[in-house]
Enzyme design. Structure first.
Site, PDB file in Angstrom:
ATOM      1  N   HIS A  95      -0.492   5.024   1.230  1.00 42.60           N
ATOM      2  CA  HIS A  95       0.048   5.708   2.405  1.00 42.60           C
ATOM      3  C   HIS A  95       0.733   7.011   2.015  1.00 42.60           C
ATOM      4  O   HIS A  95       0.443   8.078   2.568  1.00 42.60           O
ATOM      5  CB  HIS A  95       1.054   4.809   3.118  1.00 42.60           C
ATOM      6  CG  HIS A  95       0.463   3.570   3.688  1.00 42.60           C
ATOM      7  ND1 HIS A  95       1.098   2.808   4.656  1.00 42.60           N
ATOM      8  CD2 HIS A  95      -0.715   2.934   3.452  1.00 42.60           C
ATOM      9  CE1 HIS A  95       0.335   1.771   4.979  1.00 42.60           C
ATOM     10  NE2 HIS A  95      -0.760   1.831   4.247  1.00 42.60           N
ATOM     11  N   ASP A 147      -2.805  -8.032  -5.751  1.00 44.10           N
ATOM     12  CA  ASP A 147      -4.198  -7.604  -5.729  1.00 44.10           C
ATOM     13  C   ASP A 147      -4.280  -6.112  -5.446  1.00 44.10           C
ATOM     14  O   ASP A 147      -3.310  -5.484  -5.034  1.00 44.10           O
ATOM     15  CB  ASP A 147      -4.992  -8.386  -4.675  1.00 44.10           C
ATOM     16  CG  ASP A 147      -4.643  -7.987  -3.249  1.00 44.10           C
ATOM     17  OD1 ASP A 147      -5.153  -6.965  -2.766  1.00 44.10           O
ATOM     18  OD2 ASP A 147      -3.845  -8.706  -2.607  1.00 44.10           O
ATOM     19  N   GLU A 162      -8.116   5.057  -3.994  1.00 45.07           N
ATOM     20  CA  GLU A 162      -6.837   5.494  -3.436  1.00 45.07           C
ATOM     21  C   GLU A 162      -5.715   5.338  -4.463  1.00 45.07           C
ATOM     22  O   GLU A 162      -4.728   6.081  -4.422  1.00 45.07           O
ATOM     23  CB  GLU A 162      -6.541   4.727  -2.148  1.00 45.07           C
ATOM     24  CG  GLU A 162      -7.450   5.158  -1.010  1.00 45.07           C
ATOM     25  CD  GLU A 162      -7.222   4.386   0.280  1.00 45.07           C
ATOM     26  OE1 GLU A 162      -7.008   5.040   1.317  1.00 45.07           O
ATOM     27  OE2 GLU A 162      -7.258   3.145   0.252  1.00 45.07           O
ATOM     28  N   ASP A 179       0.783  -1.244   0.000  1.00 47.63           N
ATOM     29  CA  ASP A 179       0.000   0.000   0.000  1.00 47.63           C
ATOM     30  C   ASP A 179       0.811   1.289   0.000  1.00 47.63           C
ATOM     31  O   ASP A 179       0.301   2.335   0.407  1.00 47.63           O
ATOM     32  CB  ASP A 179      -0.935   0.030   1.222  1.00 47.63           C
ATOM     33  CG  ASP A 179      -1.917  -1.122   1.260  1.00 47.63           C
ATOM     34  OD1 ASP A 179      -2.007  -1.855   0.275  1.00 47.63           O
ATOM     35  OD2 ASP A 179      -2.599  -1.273   2.294  1.00 47.63           O
ATOM     36  N   GLU A 213      -7.477  -3.431  -3.773  1.00 43.91           N
ATOM     37  CA  GLU A 213      -8.817  -3.306  -3.231  1.00 43.91           C
ATOM     38  C   GLU A 213      -9.400  -1.905  -3.432  1.00 43.91           C
ATOM     39  O   GLU A 213     -10.587  -1.760  -3.703  1.00 43.91           O
ATOM     40  CB  GLU A 213      -8.773  -3.618  -1.727  1.00 43.91           C
ATOM     41  CG  GLU A 213     -10.084  -3.498  -0.994  1.00 43.91           C
ATOM     42  CD  GLU A 213      -9.920  -3.829   0.479  1.00 43.91           C
ATOM     43  OE1 GLU A 213     -10.680  -4.669   0.988  1.00 43.91           O
ATOM     44  OE2 GLU A 213      -9.010  -3.263   1.110  1.00 43.91           O
ATOM     45  N   TYR A 270     -18.944  -0.988   2.872  1.00 39.12           N
ATOM     46  CA  TYR A 270     -17.490  -1.126   2.909  1.00 39.12           C
ATOM     47  C   TYR A 270     -16.961  -1.470   1.510  1.00 39.12           C
ATOM     48  O   TYR A 270     -15.990  -0.892   1.031  1.00 39.12           O
ATOM     49  CB  TYR A 270     -17.047  -2.242   3.853  1.00 39.12           C
ATOM     50  CG  TYR A 270     -17.536  -2.201   5.269  1.00 39.12           C
ATOM     51  CD1 TYR A 270     -18.096  -1.052   5.828  1.00 39.12           C
ATOM     52  CD2 TYR A 270     -17.445  -3.330   6.083  1.00 39.12           C
ATOM     53  CE1 TYR A 270     -18.543  -1.043   7.134  1.00 39.12           C
ATOM     54  CE2 TYR A 270     -17.881  -3.325   7.384  1.00 39.12           C
ATOM     55  CZ  TYR A 270     -18.431  -2.182   7.908  1.00 39.12           C
ATOM     56  OH  TYR A 270     -18.872  -2.186   9.196  1.00 39.12           O
TER      57      TYR A 270
END
Length: 938
Positions: free
Chosen positions: A694, A764, A770, A690, A766, A848
Site C-alpha cells: 500500500h 505469507d 509488489e 500489506d 503472494e 491471476y
C-alpha cells in the site's frame, strides 16, 4: 474462490489426516538402565507417515482472505472468526464461509536492544570480522579427551565449587543459590569478544543489553561503502494523524509491552488468537501444545517434518509437466516437547523480548508464578533451548520414544541423552544443570522423560540427521544458544554486503562456538570466510529447501551487481537505463498520452482504499514522468503534474475517505477503515496486512513528483512520506513509534504480507513484484531526497530479493529448493511459512496467479525477473501455443502479461500496445498504456 471446492478439499485432507496406528515390536529384553532406557512396555505406537497432525489448506481460513485484483473479482470473507474454530478439527470445518462481492474495493525491550553497538542498526556500526573460537568442523570430529567418559561409562559429575555458567531466569531471591541464575553471554564484534556474566532478575536478555553497551566502543563501522541502516528521524508522526489506543486486535500475553511490536514477523502466533499456532524458526517449528496431542502436554512442542509426511495437492493438466497445485506440511506433530510436571491447564504463555529476529516464549504454571521455562526463539537456531527455573523437567513426545541412551558428557557440566523416536528419527537432548549435578533423567513411558524436582538449568534439543559425525558437531556447540540477532549492511559501488550477527549465551560461552541454520539463499551469497564455517549437517525447511548448519556468531553475505544506476527510466540487464527513446517511439507515446493525461487523478485516487489510491497516484506519476522526461514534452504533462500534486495533498492532509490513524497499541500507521468492524476492509490494512504494498505506491509516486518538482519537497510532504517508510521499512531499531523493518524479513530475504491474523501456516506473501516495488520505491525516494542510506538500502534489498525470489518464488527449470513436481508452476503463487499454494486469494485463473508476481511493471522488474525465467514462463503458459495464450486473456491482466513480455521480446510487446484501435480495457487501473509503450521501447 469457490468455497465448496475448498470444503471438499478440506474434508479429503481430514480423512487423510485421521490417525491410524500400528504396533511395532520393541526389544524388551534390554534392561531399563541408566545407560540404555527403553519405554517400560513391549510395544510402541507408531504413527504411519503422513497421518499425524492436520493439513490446513483452505485459504479462506488463513485470516488473510483479501488480495488486490485489477479485474475486480469478489473475495471471500468469514462469517466466523478462524481463531474460534475447533482446534481438534483439521480445519475447524464448523466455520461458515461465503463469497461476497465488494465492488467498492475495486477502483520496553526494543529500545534497549541494539542500542548503538550490536549490529548497530541504530548507529550504523557493525562488526567487520568475527572469530570462531578456533572451532572448525574438522576440530569437532576430534577424539574426545581422556577426561571425557565413553558411552560405556556411566558417570555422575559432582558440582564444581563455583559455576561459570547457567542459563535460566532467577527465582525466589538473590540470596538463595538454588534460585539465583547467572547468565553468561557474549557479543563478538570487530575481532574482539566481550563476555559478561551477571545475576539478573530478568531473562538473560538484560545481560545482553549490558554486553551491547560494553561492546559499543569496540565496534567499528564497516570498512568503506554506505551504511544502509542510518535511521530517519524518530520523532512523532505528523499532527494531521490522530492517535488511537483501541486497536481491534488485543495483545495476548504481551499486555505490559509498550514499545513497538513486530506485527509481521515469524513469532506472532505467540500472541494472536489461540496462541497455539506454530512459530517457524527454520528448520524447526514450535507451538504451545496446550493440552493437545498424544502426550496431552502443556509444554512447547517441537516439530521437524521430513518430506514423507508432506501432503501434495492435485496435479494441473493445464500446465506442461502436470505440477501439483500445492504442498503442505502437517501441523501439530509433536516430535519433542519441552515441558514440566507443573505445567497443566492453568499454564500461561507470554511473549517477551520481541525483537526483529527473535522472541522469548515463556511458560509458567500459572499467572504470576516465579517458576518458568523461557524458550528463546531465534530465526535459524540450531538447538531448541529451554531455560528452566525451579521446575521438574518433563521432556515429552507425541510421536513416542522407542529408545533413550544416556551418553558420554561432551563437556563437564553438560549431560547428554540420545533419543530415538517411533518414526525412526534421532534426537539429542543436552541438560546443563545450574547446580552442576547429574540430572539423572529417566524414561518413564513412551511419551515422558522426567527430570529432578525443583530443577534450574538449561535443556537443549536438536534433531541429528547426520549420524556419528553430526553428533560430534552438535556436541561441539552444545551448551550455548542464540538469544538475539542483528543485521548490518553497506553498499560500495555496485556491491552490497550484509551480515547477520547472533548474540549468544550459555555454558563456557566464550570458548564454545554457536551453531545456526542458514537457508539456501544465505549459502549462495556467503563470503569465503562464512562459507568455510559450513558443516555437513542439513535439515529440510518447510518451504525453502534444505537448511545448512553453520558454525560462528556472524554470517557475511555479498550481493554483487546491484542496480545502483537504475532510475525511473526503463531498465534492462544488458543495456541499463534507457533515458532516451527514439523519435519514432516518442511520437507514438505523445500521440496517445492525452487520452490518459486527461483522466481525473482526483477521482481515481479519491477512494476508500489506501491500496487502490496509491496505485492511482503511482500510475499518474509514471505517466507524467514518461511524457515529461522520456517523451521530452514537459508542457504537455504540466497540468497533470499539478493535478497529481493536488490529489496527493488530500492524503498528506489526511482527508481521504478513511484517514490514517496512529495505532498506539501495536505502534504503526493504519487505515481507520476496520475500526468499524470489518477486518477485511482495504485488504486488512488496519491489521497491518500489506503495508509495504500500500505505502510503496505512495512512496514511488512521491519520488517522481519530487524529482520533477523539487519545490514540492516541503518539510510536511517529506515527513509524511518518511512516516510511511518508517512504518513499513524502518531502518532504526530504537524508534519509539515504529518497529524495525516491519515487512522485509532480513533473514528470509523477502517480505511477509500477513499482519495481525492468526494463521496455522504462518506468515505469507503472494505478490513478489509488489515486494520488489517497495524496495525500488525507497531506493528512488532516498535518491530524490538525498538520503544516501535509504537509497543504498533499497539497492541492497533489490539484490537480496533477486536472489531469494530466484531460490523460492520464481522457479526456473533448474530450481533446487522447491519440489520437483511443483516447479513447472513457474511461480509459487502464495508462499507461506508452512505451505506453498499455486493460487491467489482472489481467483485461480492462471493469469491471476502468474500476474500478481508481475505487477507493477517497473524498471526493477527486469532486475529480479531474469530473462531466462520470463522466457520459460511465457513459453510454457502464455505463448500462442500454450494452454492459456495471452492473446486470449481478457481484462487488465492482458496488459500485465504483454508488458512483462517486454523483458524478453520488446518488439512484440510494443506492437501490442501500439496497435491501432487499442482496447483500453486490457490496461489495469493501476497501469497505463503510455508507460507500457515506453517500457517496451526502452
Amino acid at each position: 474462490m469457490a468455497s465448496k471446492q475448498w470444503t471438499s478439499s478440506a474434508l479429503l485432507m481430514w480423512l487423510l489426516a485421521a490417525e491410524r496406528v500400528y504396533s511395532a515390536p520393541v526389544t524388551s529384553s534390554a534392561p531399563f538402565t541408566e545407560k540404555t532406557q527403553y519405554p517400560p512396555t513391549t510395544e510402541a505406537r507408531i504413527l504411519a507417515p503422513g497421518t499425524q497432525g492436520f493439513y490446513p489448506t483452505q485459504l479462506e481460513r488463513e485470516g488473510h482472505p483479501w488480495k488486490p485484483t485489477p479485474t475486480g473479482l469478489p473475495y471471500a470473507t468469514p462469517h466466523t472468526d478462524p481463531a474460534q474454530s475447533d482446534p481438534e478439527s483439521p480445519w475447524g470445518l464448523d466455520g461458515v464461509w461465503d463469497t461476497l462481492d465488494h465492488p467498492e474495493q475495486v477502483p520496553d525491550h526494543l529500545l534497549s536492544f541494539l542500542i548503538p553497538g550490536f549490529g548497530a542498526i541504530a548507529s550504523g556500526q557493525a562488526p567487520s570480522s568475527v572469530p570462531v573460537s578456533a572451532y572448525t568442523p574438522a576440530a569437532a570430529t576430534a577424539t574426545p579427551s581422556s577426561a571425557t567418559p565413553s558411552e560405556d561409562q556411566v558417570t555422575t559429575h559432582d558440582a564444581p565449587t563455583s559455576t561459570t555458567s547457567a542459563h535460566t531466569k532467577p527465582t525466589a531471591s538473590a540470596s538463595s543459590s538454588a534460585s539465583q541464575t547467572t547468565v553468561s553471554s557474549t557479543l563478538v564484534s570487530s575481532g574482539t569478544s566481550t563476555t559478561s556474566s551477571t545475576s539478573t532478575s530478568d531473562t538473560s536478555h538484560s545481560d545482553i543489553s549490558t554486553t551491547l553497551s560494553v561492546a559499543q566502543s569496540s565496534v567499528t563501522p564497516m570498512s568503506g561503502g554506505q551504511d544502509v541502516f542510518v535511521p530517519l528521524a524518530t520523532g512523532p508522526v505528523p499532527q494531521t494523524i490522530s492517535v488511537r489506543n483501541d486497536h481491534p486486535v488485543p495483545k495476548k500475553g504481551i499486555e505490559t509491552v509498550t514499545t513497538p511490536i513486530e506485527t509481521n514477523k515469524f513469532y506472532s502466533g505467540l500472541f494472536l488468537g489461540s496462541q497455539s499456532n506454530t512459530t517457524f524458526t527454520h528448520p524447526y517449528g514450535l507451538a504451545w501444545a496446550k493440552g493437545s496431542g498424544n502426550a496431552g502436554s502443556w509444554g512447547m512442542a517441537i516439530a521437524h517434518n521430513e518430506v514423507n509426511v508432506v501432503a501434495n495437492g492435485p496435479t494441473n493438466a493445464n500446465i506442461p509437466g502436470n505440477p501439483i497445485q500445492y504442498y503442505v506440511n502437517p501441523i501439530a506433530i509433536q516430535h519433542m516437547i519441552l515441558s514440566a510436571t507443573e505445567l497443566t491447564s492453568s499454564t500461561e504463555l507470554t511473549a517477551e523480548n520481541l525483537l526483529p529476529f527473535s522472541a522469548d516464549a515463556v511458560l509458567k504454571p500459572s499467572s504470576g508464578s516465579s517458576q518458568r521455562i523461557t524458550i528463546p526463539l531465534v530465526q535459524g537456531m540450531g538447538y531448541v533451548t529451554g531455560m528452566y527455573t525451579n521446575l521438574q523437567p518433563l521432556i515429552q513426545s507425541s510421536v513416542f520414544f522407542t529408545k533413550l541412551v544416556t551418553a558420554a558428557q561432551p563437556r563437564v557440566g553438560i549431560w547428554k541423552y540420545k533419543v530415538t523416536l517411533a518414526d525412526q528419527t534421532s534426537w539429542l537432548v543436552y541438560a546443563i544443570p545450574q547446580d552442576g549435578k547429574d540430572p539423572d533423567f529417566r524414561l518413564e513411558s513412551n511419551s515422558n522423560l522426567r527430570g529432578p524436582q525443583g530443577w534450574s538449568g538449561t535443556i537443549q534439543i536438536t534433531k541429528n540427521p547426520a549420524g556419528d559425525s553430526g553428533e560430534k558437531l552438535f556436541d561441539g556447540s552444545a551448551g550455548v544458544f542464540a538469544l538475539e540477532a542483528a543485521v548490518s549492511g553497506s553498499v560500495q559501488d555496485r556491491t552490497g554486503t550484509y551480515s547477520l550477527s547472533f548474540a549468544k549465551a550459555g555454558n563456557k560461552v566464550q570458548d564454545t562456538p554457536l551453531m545456526m541454520y542458514a537457508l539456501p539463499h544465505h549459502v549462495a551469497s556467503f563470503d569465503e570466510t562464512t562459507k568455510n564455517r559450513m558443516t555437513s549437517i542439513t535439515l529440510r525447511s518447510t518451504t525453502k529447501g534444505n537448511a545448512t548448519a553453520v558454525v560462528g556468531e556472524t554470517w557475511s553475505m555479498v550481493e554483487p551487481d546491484l542496480p545502483t544506476t537504475m532510475g525511473f527510466a526503463p531498465w534492462s540487464a544488458s543495456s541499463g537505463s534507457a533515458n532516451s527513446l527514439s523519435a519514432a517511439a516518442q511520437k507514438v507515446i505523445l500521440d496517445v498520452a492525452p487520452t490518459e493525461l486527461n483522466q481525473s487523478v482526483d477521482q481515481q485516487s479519491n477512494l476508500n482504499s489506501m491500496y487502490y489510491s496509491g496505485k492511482a497516484l503511482s500510475k499518474f506519476a509514471t505517466i507524467v514522468y514518461t511524457v515529461n522526461k522520456l517523451g521530452g514534452n514537459p508542457s504537455l504533462s504540466a497540468t497533470a503534474l499539478q493535478d497529481l500534486k493536488t490529489a496527493f495533498a488530500r492524503f498528506i492532509d489526511n482527508k481521504q475517505q478513511f484517514p490514517l490513524v496512529y495505532d498506539n497499541v501495536w505502534k504503526g500507521v493504519v487505515s481507520s477503515a476496520s475500526y468499524g468492524g470489518d477486518s477485511g476492509a482495504d485488504f486488512g490494512n488496519t491489521y497491518y496486512n500489506d503495508h509495504h504494498f500500500h505505502y510503496g505506491y505512495f512512496i514511488h509516486a512521491a519520488a517522481i513528483i519530487g524529482q520533477l518538482d523539487p519545490s514540492w519537497l516541503t518539510a510536511a510532504n517529506k515527513d509524511w512520506i518518511n512516516m510511511l517508510v518508517r512504518d513499513a521499512g524502518n531502518s532504526a531499531a530504537n524508534d519509539p513509534y515504529f518497529p524495525f523493518s516491519r515487512a522485509f524479513d532480513w533473514f528470509h530475504g523477502h517480505s511477509w504480507a500477513k499482519g495481525l491474523f492468526e494463521s496455522f501456516d504462518g506468515k505469507d506473501e503472494e505478490s513478489t513484484s509488489e515486494d520488489t516495488m517497495f524496495a525500488y520505491a525507497i531506493k528512488m525516494w532516498g535518491q530524490t531526497i538525498g538520503d544516501a542510506s535509504m537509497e543504498a538500502r533499497g539497492n541492497l534489498m533489490l539484490g537480496i530479493l533477486r536472489r531469494s525470489l530466484h531460490n523460492y518464488f520464481l522457479m526456473e527449470s533448474d530450481n533446487k529448493n522447491q519440489p520437483e513436481n511443483f516447479i513447472a508452476n513457474k511461480v509459487t503463487g502464495i508462499l507461506f511459512e508452512n505451505k506453498v499454494d499455486h493460487t491467489t486469494y482472489f481467483g485461480n485463473n492462471l493469469e491471476y496467479i502468474q500476474g500478481i508476481h508481475m505487477l507493477p511493471l517497473l524498471p526493477s522488474s527486469a532486475f529480479v525477473r531474469s530473462q531466462n525465467f520470463v522466457r520459460e514462463e511465457w513459453n510454457a503458459l502464455f505463448a500462442d501455443t500454450a494452454t492459456t495464450p495471452a492473446s486470449g486473456v481478457t481484462g487488465g491482466w492482458k496488459g500485465v502479461l504483454y508488458a512483462n513480455l517486454a523483458i524478453i521480446d520488446p518488439a512484440s510487446a510494443w506492437n501490442f500496445f501500439a496497435q491501432s484501435g487499442f482496447d483500453y480495457s486490457s490496461i489495469d487501473g493501476g497501469a497505463s498504456r503510455v508507460w507500457y509503450l515506453a517500457y517496451a521501447a526502452g
